[in-house]
Design a protein around this motif. Structure first.
Motif, PDB file in Angstrom:
ATOM      1  N   LEU A 195       0.840  -1.200   0.000  1.00 45.52           N
ATOM      2  CA  LEU A 195       0.000   0.000   0.000  1.00 45.52           C
ATOM      3  C   LEU A 195       0.874   1.249   0.000  1.00 45.52           C
ATOM      4  N   PRO A 196       1.019   1.936  -1.144  1.00 46.63           N
ATOM      5  CA  PRO A 196       1.803   3.187  -1.191  1.00 46.63           C
ATOM      6  C   PRO A 196       1.132   4.274  -0.366  1.00 46.63           C
ATOM      7  N   SER A 197       1.934   4.999   0.380  1.00 47.15           N
ATOM      8  CA  SER A 197       1.409   6.117   1.180  1.00 47.15           C
ATOM      9  C   SER A 197       1.654   7.466   0.513  1.00 47.15           C
ATOM     10  N   SER A 198       2.729   7.577  -0.297  1.00 46.91           N
ATOM     11  CA  SER A 198       2.996   8.825  -1.017  1.00 46.91           C
ATOM     12  C   SER A 198       3.784   8.516  -2.283  1.00 46.91           C
ATOM     13  N   ALA A 210      12.080  12.496 -15.146  1.00 47.16           N
ATOM     14  CA  ALA A 210      10.667  12.384 -15.493  1.00 47.16           C
ATOM     15  C   ALA A 210      10.149  10.960 -15.424  1.00 47.16           C
ATOM     16  N   SER A 211      11.024   9.965 -15.542  1.00 51.50           N
ATOM     17  CA  SER A 211      10.579   8.564 -15.522  1.00 51.50           C
ATOM     18  C   SER A 211      10.660   7.943 -14.134  1.00 51.50           C
ATOM     19  N   LEU A 212      11.152   8.701 -13.150  1.00 52.40           N
ATOM     20  CA  LEU A 212      11.289   8.170 -11.798  1.00 52.40           C
ATOM     21  C   LEU A 212      10.280   8.811 -10.856  1.00 52.40           C
ATOM     22  N   LEU A 213       9.723   7.983  -9.982  1.00 53.25           N
ATOM     23  CA  LEU A 213       8.820   8.453  -8.929  1.00 53.25           C
ATOM     24  C   LEU A 213       9.377   8.019  -7.585  1.00 53.25           C
ATOM     25  N   HIS A 214       9.379   8.941  -6.640  1.00 54.49           N
ATOM     26  CA  HIS A 214       9.821   8.646  -5.273  1.00 54.49           C
ATOM     27  C   HIS A 214       8.617   8.100  -4.502  1.00 54.49           C
ATOM     28  N   VAL A 215       8.738   6.867  -4.000  1.00 56.17           N
ATOM     29  CA  VAL A 215       7.593   6.161  -3.403  1.00 56.17           C
ATOM     30  C   VAL A 215       7.891   5.801  -1.958  1.00 56.17           C
ATOM     31  N   SER A 216       6.901   6.029  -1.103  1.00 58.42           N
ATOM     32  CA  SER A 216       6.917   5.527   0.277  1.00 58.42           C
ATOM     33  C   SER A 216       5.718   4.606   0.437  1.00 58.42           C
ATOM     34  N   ALA A 217       5.921   3.464   1.066  1.00 57.02           N
ATOM     35  CA  ALA A 217       4.836   2.482   1.129  1.00 57.02           C
ATOM     36  C   ALA A 217       4.994   1.572   2.330  1.00 57.02           C
ATOM     37  N   THR A 218       3.922   0.796   2.567  1.00 55.40           N
ATOM     38  CA  THR A 218       3.892  -0.205   3.633  1.00 55.40           C
ATOM     39  C   THR A 218       3.662  -1.579   3.003  1.00 55.40           C
ATOM     40  N   LEU A 219       4.508  -2.513   3.341  1.00 57.71           N
ATOM     41  CA  LEU A 219       4.382  -3.893   2.869  1.00 57.71           C
ATOM     42  C   LEU A 219       4.100  -4.779   4.071  1.00 57.71           C
ATOM     43  N   PHE A 277       6.572  -3.908   6.935  1.00 57.34           N
ATOM     44  CA  PHE A 277       7.761  -3.140   6.587  1.00 57.34           C
ATOM     45  C   PHE A 277       7.364  -1.727   6.179  1.00 57.34           C
ATOM     46  N   GLY A 278       8.117  -0.765   6.657  1.00 54.17           N
ATOM     47  CA  GLY A 278       8.027   0.601   6.165  1.00 54.17           C
ATOM     48  C   GLY A 278       9.145   0.821   5.147  1.00 54.17           C
ATOM     49  N   LEU A 279       8.784   1.073   3.897  1.00 53.83           N
ATOM     50  CA  LEU A 279       9.760   1.077   2.806  1.00 53.83           C
ATOM     51  C   LEU A 279       9.779   2.419   2.077  1.00 53.83           C
ATOM     52  N   GLU A 280      10.931   2.696   1.460  1.00 55.70           N
ATOM     53  CA  GLU A 280      11.089   3.914   0.658  1.00 55.70           C
ATOM     54  C   GLU A 280      12.022   3.606  -0.512  1.00 55.70           C
ATOM     55  N   GLY A 281      11.665   4.119  -1.685  1.00 52.59           N
ATOM     56  CA  GLY A 281      12.488   3.860  -2.858  1.00 52.59           C
ATOM     57  C   GLY A 281      11.936   4.552  -4.080  1.00 52.59           C
ATOM     58  N   TYR A 282      12.216   3.962  -5.247  1.00 53.02           N
ATOM     59  CA  TYR A 282      11.864   4.627  -6.516  1.00 53.02           C
ATOM     60  C   TYR A 282      11.245   3.631  -7.477  1.00 53.02           C
ATOM     61  N   VAL A 310      13.805   0.052   0.058  1.00 51.91           N
ATOM     62  CA  VAL A 310      14.477  -0.494   1.232  1.00 51.91           C
ATOM     63  C   VAL A 310      13.793   0.030   2.489  1.00 51.91           C
ATOM     64  N   GLY A 311      13.959  -0.697   3.577  1.00 55.51           N
ATOM     65  CA  GLY A 311      13.374  -0.264   4.839  1.00 55.51           C
ATOM     66  C   GLY A 311      13.499  -1.341   5.892  1.00 55.51           C
ATOM     67  N   THR A 312      12.773  -1.162   6.974  1.00 54.04           N
ATOM     68  CA  THR A 312      12.803  -2.105   8.085  1.00 54.04           C
ATOM     69  C   THR A 312      11.382  -2.502   8.456  1.00 54.04           C
TER      70      THR A 312
END
Length: 902
Positions: A95-98, A105-114, A158-163, A174-176
């Motif tokens: 579930l992406p949160s942001s 232009a082809s990259l999106l910065h994503v924060s999500a919960t797995l 997991f709280g994750l952040e990446g692209y 990646v995340g913990t």
């Protein structure tokens, strides 16, 4: 002169310290991403980059395009996630949160919960400790069993952040994470890297989203995890969504979208039920062999639609019926299909491909050979052998024979909101059923009024098999032209119904019968038979011809007969019948007759039972309130007449105190549990709960007042000038009463043992379900009610020993308390005459667990209580020993006068 030096602001120093701590953490996080996501470089965020992505897409649509609601995973190790083959299955959600745009232009910065959740071990059957529900004895209903731990075992979040790269469809984060292992132990700060590959524009040959989750700890805390799920968004349907017609030709189908637009949610709800595959037709063998199908059931596990009626789905085949519609399932075999909803023909037409395993992991799924055809519709005509709410065909398009495997679902979808006005039932066995109806004498007149089509709920019944064990459930499918689903009327043609009931004595009926039991030498298992025939509303007789599936053959030579009891019956058994085979004994499909019996209440009797419970709840409240008032009257009496206190029997007061204390002890836990349940009226049930709590509160107040009366009596007795004589008389009371109470307890034990033996014999003969063993303490509590009914006995004996004329008890107290103890027995006589007892009755007043109730006890106990009350009245008027011979009485009076003079 230099300006004075100011001390630094402590708040500023704290802010600087926090920033210094955050910088290394940010650098470390960036270093972790760069270490594990080599093929997907990071990029700085754009100012205000949350407004969209490529093409100006809004953040919500971007999050939805990356969101994965549920999927399956393999690996990870049994230590953390438990066994892989389990029900419910392993699952994950992403579930992406942001989602923020970057300078690339082809990259999106994503924060999500797995969230990755392991399955549970299959529970052993018949083990009450492992049920998903538990019985609430106070609310008399089943409720979900609450977990005994915080969070699901074998689950890590997991709280994750990446692209995410829209060019390649790859996501790296990646995340913990933290959670609980399969054994329930807590796990914290598990470092991991997530890699997901979206198919870009998903289609029939690329319908899956795949990925992996790996531990970055050293050493690794868990094994590599493989992820797979069905694509949620971004699907490209084939340009020409066409598929061949069903091999058997077009069948009449209901218009499920009649008068409304196509709705994917509505269509999906119609396919929630399980489809049973029929291999009984010999022509289906080539199709089954070519498709590799041998499973018994088919499930539409995932379904997605477009606004124009295009439909795609993920279909699972299995031999088990416990496949979940919520989780993404692998099954024993799977297919992916796409097609369209044909509005004119009211059918779903699909074509598809096999799903195969492409790697060592169970999550390595790929699309194999195609050439599969599927079609689904909703039959407009039902019969004895065809009662499918939804029907379908699965075939191999490459076979020239064109034969397919039939699929059917006999359960009306719970969320179905369409019209069934076009549905008709074709009776084919009515004439044959009428012959047996006359042959077995079911047309003989019987007294009373019986259920008819206007009281169709009374024609639904649960039953027990009296030979061989087992139980079942029978419900009408149609009565005349009226259609039913369980206990509810689905649709009807009122004009036809009125004509049938007016012009014909017999009503055409059809039934579905499900039960667990034995057929001859077959194993003890769940059975299902379909039946149709006639029902005589004048005699309450039911006669039907039935069909059942045995292995791959259909047995339609079965006769089901049953007789309903009159609606005003006073017995608990309201249906008695037989299921018998019409075949010869030498036939392999023959089975011995099965006698069935149903115990329960008709609907109007259920309404009366609810009214009775309301009445009893009110009576219990009034009774306990009056008990409290009568004790208050006695407290005022002893204050007005001080000599009454030492003349009161301590044994009587102890008996009364125990009578209030024991129910409080037995229900102490329930007193606080029920306060958190329904405490306001909800369709009558909540008001009963309110009354129950109020009664217990008043019982506690009454108990405290009774203790106060006991304490005052003991204090007055210890300070009385004639206390030696009073205590001596009290000992005589105990010497008389205690042996009587003990003899009664022994008699209760003998009756208890005899009752349990009789019930075991009854259960063997009538095949009643096994219930909890009847404990002796329950009978002891009932016997305690008898002691309470005679609470005046110690006082009468004490008065006789002392020969006293002192008005120890207020008339309001002992007469009122006597009436409170006698009224439940009077009410029990009324209840036995006007209410039909159920198989497992529940009482809120005059409960047999609280006292002894039967016709004999209901006469003897009130008479005995009134006799004691009359004796006490005469004792307080003429002296305690007035009924003893005159010499003893005068000596007693002389002794009392001498005592007072001294």
């Amino acid at each position: 002169m230099a300006p004075p030096r100011r001390d630094p602001n402590p708040n500023h120093l704290l802010l600087v310290a926090v920033l210094l701590l955050l910088v290394p953490a940010t650098v470390a996080a960036a270093a972790t991403y760069s270490d594990h996501c080599h093929g997907l470089p990071s990029a700085p965020d754009l100012a205000g980059g949350g407004g969209g992505g490529e093409g100006g897409a809004d953040p919500t649509s971007l999050r939805l395009s990356l969101q994965l609601n549920t999927g399956y995973f393999s690996g990870g190790g049994a230590r953390l996630f438990g066994p892989d083959l389990s029900i419910p299955p392993r699952s994950f959600s992403f579930l992406p949160s942001s989602v923020v745009r970057t300078t690339d232009a082809s990259l999106l910065h994503v924060s999500a919960t797995l969230t990755v959740s392991g399955g549970r071990r299959r529970r052993p059957p018949n083990d009450g400790r492992h049920l998903l529900v538990e019985y609430d004895g106070q609310a008399h209903r089943f409720r979900p069993r609450l977990p005994r731990f915080a969070g699901r075992r074998g689950s890590v979040t997991f709280g994750l952040e990446g692209y995410y790269s829209s060019a390649s469809g790859e996501l790296c984060m990646v995340g913990t994470g933290s959670g609980r292992a399969a054994d329930g132990t807590a796990v914290n700060l598990l470092s991991a890297v997530l890699r997901v590959r979206y198919p870009g524009r998903a289609n029939l040959t690329r319908p899956f989203v795949t990925g992996s989750l790996e531990s970055t700890d050293s050493p690794s805390f868990f094994e590599p995890v493989s992820l797979v799920t069905y694509a949620e968004e971004g699907y490209a349907y084939a340009e020409s969504a066409s598929c061949p017609p069903p091999p058997t030709g077009r069948l009449d189908a209901l218009q499920v979208f009649e008068g409304s637009k196509f709705s994917c949610a509505h269509l999906s709800s119609l396919f929630k039920a399980t489809f049973r595959l029929d291999y009984t037709n010999g022509s289906s063998e080539p199709t089954a062999s070519s498709l590799g199908l041998h499973q018994r059931f088919m499930f539409i596990n995932r379904m997605r639609c477009a606004d124009d009626g295009a439909v795609r789905a993920y279909v699972v085949f299995a031999n088990q019926t416990d496949v979940s519609a919520y989780y993404f399932m692998l099954g024993e075999k799977a297919m992916v299909v796409e097609g369209f909803w044909d509005e004119k023909r009211s059918r779903l037409c699909l074509k598809g491909c096999h799903v195969v395993n492409s790697g060592p992991s169970r999550a390595d799924l790929a699309v194999g050979e195609c050439g599969i055809g599927m079609s689904f519709w909703f039959p407009a005509v039902w019969s004895l052998q065809e009662r499918s709410f939804a029907a379908g065909l699965v075939w191999n398009t490459s076979l020239k024979s064109g034969e397919g495997i039939a699929a059917s679902s006999n359960t009306i979808a719970p969320y179905f909101r369409g019209s069934l006005s076009g549905l008709k039932y074709n009776y084919t066995k009515v004439d044959e059923a009428k012959k047996y109806y006359e042959k077995y004498g079911l047309n003989k007149k019987r007294k009373g009024k019986f259920p008819d089509s206007n009281s169709y709920r009374d024609l639904t019944f649960r039953f027990f098999l009296q030979k061989g064990g087992g139980s079942g459930y029978a419900s009408p499918v149609t009565i005349g032209s009226m259609l039913y689903d369980g206990n509810s009327l689905v649709d009807s043609d009122h004009s036809y119904h009125i004509m049938t009931e007016t012009n014909h004595r017999l009503l055409n009926v059809s039934y579905d019968i499900h039960y667990v039991g034995n057929w001859s030498l077959e194993t003890f298992r769940r059975q299902h038979i379909s039946a149709e025939g006639v029902y005589d509303a004048k005699t309450g007789s039911l006669c039907m011809i039935a069909c059942r599936v045995v292995n791959i053959s259909l047995d339609c030579e079965i006769l089901v007969t049953a007789q309903f009891s009159p609606l005003d019956t006073k017995v608990a058994q309201h249906v008695k019948g037989t299921i018998r085979s019409l075949r010869k004994k030498t036939d392999p499909l023959f089975f011995e007759p099965l006698d069935i019996a149903s115990y329960g209440l008709y609907i109007d009797k259920v309404d009366e039972s609810i009214w009775r419970m309301d009445l009893e709840s009110t009576m219990a409240l009034i009774s306990m309130t009056l008990s409290c008032l009568f004790i208050a009257v006695q407290l005022f009496h002893v204050k007005k007449v001080p000599e009454a206190l030492p003349a009161m029997s301590i044994a009587m007061l102890v008996v009364l105190s125990l009578g209030y204390m024991i129910p409080l002890m037995l229900n102490f836990e329930a007193l606080f549990k029920n306060s958190n349940k329904q405490t306001f009226p909800l369709s009558g049930g909540g008001w009963l709960e309110v009354n129950e709590v109020i009664v217990r509160i008043i019982t506690m107040v009454t108990f405290l007042m009774q203790l106060r009366l006991l304490q005052l009596a003991c204090s007055a007795r210890s300070m009385d000038v004639s206390k030696d004589q009073s205590w001596a008389a009290e000992k005589k009371v105990l010497w008389i009463c205690l042996p009587l109470y003990i003899i009664g307890a022994v008699a209760a034990w003998v009756v208890h043992m005899q009752f349990n033996n009789n019930r075991r014999m009854l259960r063997k003969v009538a095949r009643l379900p096994r219930v909890n063993r009847h404990a002796f303490w329950e009978d002891l509590v009932s016997y305690g009610g008898l002691i309470l009914d005679g609470f005046l006995l110690p006082q009468v004996i004490l008065n006789a020993c002392l020969g006293s004329k002192v008005k120890a008890l207020s008339p309001g107290f002992y007469i009122g308390s006597t009436m409170i103890r006698a009224l439940p027995h009077v009410y029990d006589v009324f209840r036995a005459k006007h209410f039909v007892p159920s198989l497992r009755p529940f009482y809120r007043y005059a409960n047999p667990r609280d006292d002894l109730f039967s016709l004999a006890w209901d006469i003897a106990i009130p008479c005995g209580a009134i006799l004691l009350s009359v004796l006490l009245f005469l004792q307080q008027r003429f002296g305690g020993a007035f009924f003893i011979c005159s010499k003893n009485r005068k000596a007693s009076e002389y002794e009392m006068v001498s005592t007072v003079s001294s």
